[in-house]
Design an enzyme around this catalytic site. Structure first.
Site, PDB file in Angstrom:
ATOM      1  N   GLU A  92      17.538 -44.904  17.343  1.00 59.40           N
ATOM      2  CA  GLU A  92      19.002 -44.686  17.629  1.00 59.40           C
ATOM      3  C   GLU A  92      19.320 -43.178  17.653  1.00 59.40           C
ATOM      4  O   GLU A  92      18.658 -42.338  16.940  1.00 59.40           O
ATOM      5  CB  GLU A  92      19.689 -45.384  16.698  1.00 59.40           C
ATOM      6  N   CYS A 112      22.716 -35.780  17.231  1.00 63.69           N
ATOM      7  CA  CYS A 112      22.040 -36.288  15.784  1.00 63.69           C
ATOM      8  C   CYS A 112      20.579 -36.849  16.295  1.00 63.69           C
ATOM      9  O   CYS A 112      20.618 -38.005  16.818  1.00 63.69           O
ATOM     10  CB  CYS A 112      22.765 -37.092  14.956  1.00 63.69           C
ATOM     11  N   CYS A 119      10.448 -43.694   7.638  1.00 61.82           N
ATOM     12  CA  CYS A 119      10.280 -42.498   6.749  1.00 61.82           C
ATOM     13  C   CYS A 119       9.581 -42.800   5.540  1.00 61.82           C
ATOM     14  O   CYS A 119       9.885 -43.914   5.041  1.00 61.82           O
ATOM     15  CB  CYS A 119      11.564 -41.548   6.458  1.00 61.82           C
ATOM     16  N   CYS A 123      13.635 -42.275  -0.072  1.00 63.56           N
ATOM     17  CA  CYS A 123      14.995 -42.148  -0.820  1.00 63.56           C
ATOM     18  C   CYS A 123      15.655 -43.500  -1.074  1.00 63.56           C
ATOM     19  O   CYS A 123      15.937 -44.156   0.029  1.00 63.56           O
ATOM     20  CB  CYS A 123      15.841 -41.062  -0.092  1.00 63.56           C
ATOM     21  N   CYS A 126      18.710 -44.616   1.257  1.00 62.96           N
ATOM     22  CA  CYS A 126      18.749 -44.305   2.635  1.00 62.96           C
ATOM     23  C   CYS A 126      18.039 -45.516   3.378  1.00 62.96           C
ATOM     24  O   CYS A 126      16.895 -45.946   2.924  1.00 62.96           O
ATOM     25  CB  CYS A 126      17.992 -43.115   2.819  1.00 62.96           C
ATOM     26  N   CYS A 342      24.697 -40.302  10.125  1.00 60.47           N
ATOM     27  CA  CYS A 342      23.292 -39.930  10.409  1.00 60.47           C
ATOM     28  C   CYS A 342      22.505 -40.494   9.150  1.00 60.47           C
ATOM     29  O   CYS A 342      23.260 -40.584   8.109  1.00 60.47           O
ATOM     30  CB  CYS A 342      23.360 -38.469  10.423  1.00 60.47           C
TER      31      CYS A 342
HETATM   32  N1  SAH Z   1      14.751 -36.618   6.245  1.00 58.38           N
HETATM   33  C1  SAH Z   1      15.821 -35.628   6.396  1.00 58.38           C
HETATM   34  C2  SAH Z   1      17.000 -35.826   7.614  1.00 58.38           C
HETATM   35  C3  SAH Z   1      17.247 -37.076   7.793  1.00 58.38           C
HETATM   36  S1  SAH Z   1      18.513 -37.833   6.461  1.00 58.38           S
HETATM   37  C4  SAH Z   1      16.583 -35.500   5.179  1.00 58.38           C
HETATM   38  O1  SAH Z   1      16.807 -36.496   4.304  1.00 58.38           O
HETATM   39  O2  SAH Z   1      17.528 -34.509   5.047  1.00 58.38           O
HETATM   40  C5  SAH Z   1      19.736 -36.825   7.024  1.00 58.38           C
HETATM   41  C6  SAH Z   1      20.804 -36.856   5.963  1.00 58.38           C
HETATM   42  O3  SAH Z   1      21.499 -38.029   5.708  1.00 58.38           O
HETATM   43  C7  SAH Z   1      20.365 -36.456   4.506  1.00 58.38           C
HETATM   44  O4  SAH Z   1      21.060 -35.302   3.894  1.00 58.38           O
HETATM   45  C8  SAH Z   1      20.320 -37.721   3.719  1.00 58.38           C
HETATM   46  O5  SAH Z   1      20.526 -37.375   2.461  1.00 58.38           O
HETATM   47  C9  SAH Z   1      21.565 -38.375   4.161  1.00 58.38           C
HETATM   48  N2  SAH Z   1      21.701 -39.697   4.112  1.00 58.38           N
HETATM   49  C10 SAH Z   1      20.688 -40.654   3.938  1.00 58.38           C
HETATM   50  N3  SAH Z   1      21.240 -41.979   3.833  1.00 58.38           N
HETATM   51  C11 SAH Z   1      22.595 -41.836   3.637  1.00 58.38           C
HETATM   52  C12 SAH Z   1      23.507 -42.685   3.175  1.00 58.38           C
HETATM   53  N4  SAH Z   1      23.206 -43.819   3.052  1.00 58.38           N
HETATM   54  N5  SAH Z   1      24.556 -42.233   2.971  1.00 58.38           N
HETATM   55  C13 SAH Z   1      25.045 -40.673   3.196  1.00 58.38           C
HETATM   56  N6  SAH Z   1      24.162 -39.972   3.555  1.00 58.38           N
HETATM   57  C14 SAH Z   1      22.722 -40.264   3.675  1.00 58.38           C
HETATM   58 FE1  SF4 Z   2      13.847 -40.096   4.757  1.00 58.80          FE
HETATM   59 FE2  SF4 Z   2      16.205 -41.074   4.492  1.00 58.80          FE
HETATM   60 FE3  SF4 Z   2      14.894 -39.441   2.487  1.00 58.80          FE
HETATM   61 FE4  SF4 Z   2      15.696 -38.218   4.781  1.00 58.80          FE
HETATM   62  S1  SF4 Z   2      17.086 -39.376   3.470  1.00 58.80           S
HETATM   63  S2  SF4 Z   2      13.764 -37.811   3.623  1.00 58.80           S
HETATM   64  S3  SF4 Z   2      15.364 -39.932   6.233  1.00 58.80           S
HETATM   65  S4  SF4 Z   2      14.100 -41.621   3.238  1.00 58.80           S
END
Ligand code: SAH
Ligand code: SF4
Length: 358
Positions: A92, A112, A119, A123, A126, A342
């Site tokens: 997406e 975006c 990934c 995290c 996420c 995002c």
């Molecule tokens: N992997 C990279 C980029 C993709 S995630 C990173 O982690 O920075 C992009 C942003 O979305 C990151 O700052 C991440 O912490 C945030 N993000 C991921 N899951 C989220 C969620 N459930 N709510 C709010 N922000 C989130």
């Molecule tokens: Fe990967 Fe999601 Fe962590 Fe970004 S926030 S590094 S996309 S697991």
């Protein structure tokens, strides 16, 4: 098969010359790719039919990404595309539009993009992290996401103004293809967007941040910090090293010194986990005199057990940082009703489609 969108302008010239054609054929192809957005080689009308056939015979094509589904938020400001990659993998991408400041101005149109399917960073809050890692995306697949939106916008007389690498995946864990995509996007004879209009968001792979700083580009960098100390950070980002907080602050400083671009630290605010006043104070001390900016992102709840803090807690957290002299903003939400935030891509739509898109 090689997608023509993969080739940098210099490579395009080499390719046409190797095929026995004059150099200007490269310009004709580039013009078509970046202004007409053809879906396949036969749509490059600028080229003679014989040369189009020669390209096909020599294994070139167009179309590493195909649009499968489109959803728009009620206010029309957010559009989400479900794209299918050549191996049928669904991904997406999101377009977020912000009204122009001047009456006759163009809207800010930020795309975006994703850089990996899934990934490996894991995290805990996420949706992508919980999906696990499937594969890296190729540069043409990363670029293809922007091209789809560029075509949609061009039909309305608008254009892409900003690109953020904040979709699925960790861009710096797929360094070579991400960097090639950036070269294609910023090349004056390629997509041609200014380097300052691109931001990479990273969970913080220090060696890759240092490498990016050496490229001496003007790309914006956002580092996802999420915690002011290692213990809490390792709970949220299980793949983080034991000294990740200190290392990230140092790498952000280095990036600033090499590029002159100030780094943003992103901080997903999670109720009862990293949103208390004590933690805000700890964060303020950590970033004191650092000159960087912190972007607070109230959590978009995903399938996990984590929730978003109450509005008043977000404001309190922001106030403590502000009083500590930290430059801080709270992310404006866009497209939550269509799960277009995002870092939260694909999951919902896949559930809706029962995990298939065919
Ligand atoms: N992997 C990279 C980029 C993709 S995630 C990173 O982690 O920075 C992009 C942003 O979305 C990151 O700052 C991440 O912490 C945030 N993000 C991921 N899951 C989220 C969620 N459930 N709510 C709010 N922000 C989130
Ligand atoms: Fe990967 Fe999601 Fe962590 Fe970004 S926030 S590094 S996309 S697991």
């Amino acid at each position: 098969m090689t997608d023509l969108y993969r080739l940098l302008p210099e490579e395009m010239e080499e390719m046409v010359i190797e095929l026995g054609e004059p150099r200007f054929r490269a310009d004709q192809i580039l013009y078509s790719l970046y202004y007409k957005f053809p879906k396949n080689i036969s749509e490059i009308k600028q080229l003679p039919k014989e040369f189009r056939e020669k390209l096909l015979e020599n294994g070139f094509n167009i179309g590493s990404t195909k649009e499968v589904h489109r959803v728009q938020s009620k206010d029309g400001d957010t559009t989400k595309l479900l794209l299918s990659l050549n191996d049928e993998t669904p991904i997406e991408s999101v377009l977020m539009q912000y009204k122009p400041k001047k009456f006759f101005g163009h809207p800010r149109s930020t795309i975006c993009v994703s850089t990996q399917v899934g990934c490996a960073m894991g995290c805990v809050f996420c949706a992508t992290g919980q999906m696990g890692f499937e594969r890296n995306m190729k540069a043409e697949e990363i670029l293809g996401q922007v091209i789809h939106f560029a075509k949609i916008l061009s039909e309305k007389g608008q254009h892409v103004t900003n690109i953020v690498f904040m979709g699925m995946g960790e861009p710096l864990a797929n360094y070579a293809e991400t960097f090639r995509a950036i070269q294609l996007l910023t090349h004056p004879r390629g997509f041609g967007i200014g380097q300052r209009h691109i931001t990479i968001s990273t969970i913080g792979i220090v060696s890759a941040i240092e490498k990016l700083a050496e490229e001496k580009m003007q790309i914006g960098l956002a580092i996802s910090l999420h915690a002011p100390n290692d213990k809490l950070r390792q709970m949220l980002v299980p793949t983080a090293g034991p000294d990740s907080v200190e290392a990230l602050i140092a790498s952000g400083k280095k990036y600033f010194l090499k590029t002159g671009r100030r780094v943003t630290f992103e901080y997903a605010l999670i109720e009862g986990i990293n949103d208390t006043p004590e933690i805000a104070e700890e964060l303020a001390w950590l970033l004191k005199d650092n000159g960087s900016h912190i972007n607070l992102i109230p959590l978009n709840p995903t399938a996990g057990e984590f929730t978003r803090p109450a509005r008043k807690n977000v404001i309190e957290f922001e106030r403590i940082l502000y009083n500590g002299g930290i430059n801080c903003t709270v992310r404006v939400e866009k497209g939550t009703e269509i799960s277009a935030a995002c870092g939260q891509l694909r999951t919902d739509i896949l559930e809706k489609y029962n995990n298939t898109i065919s």
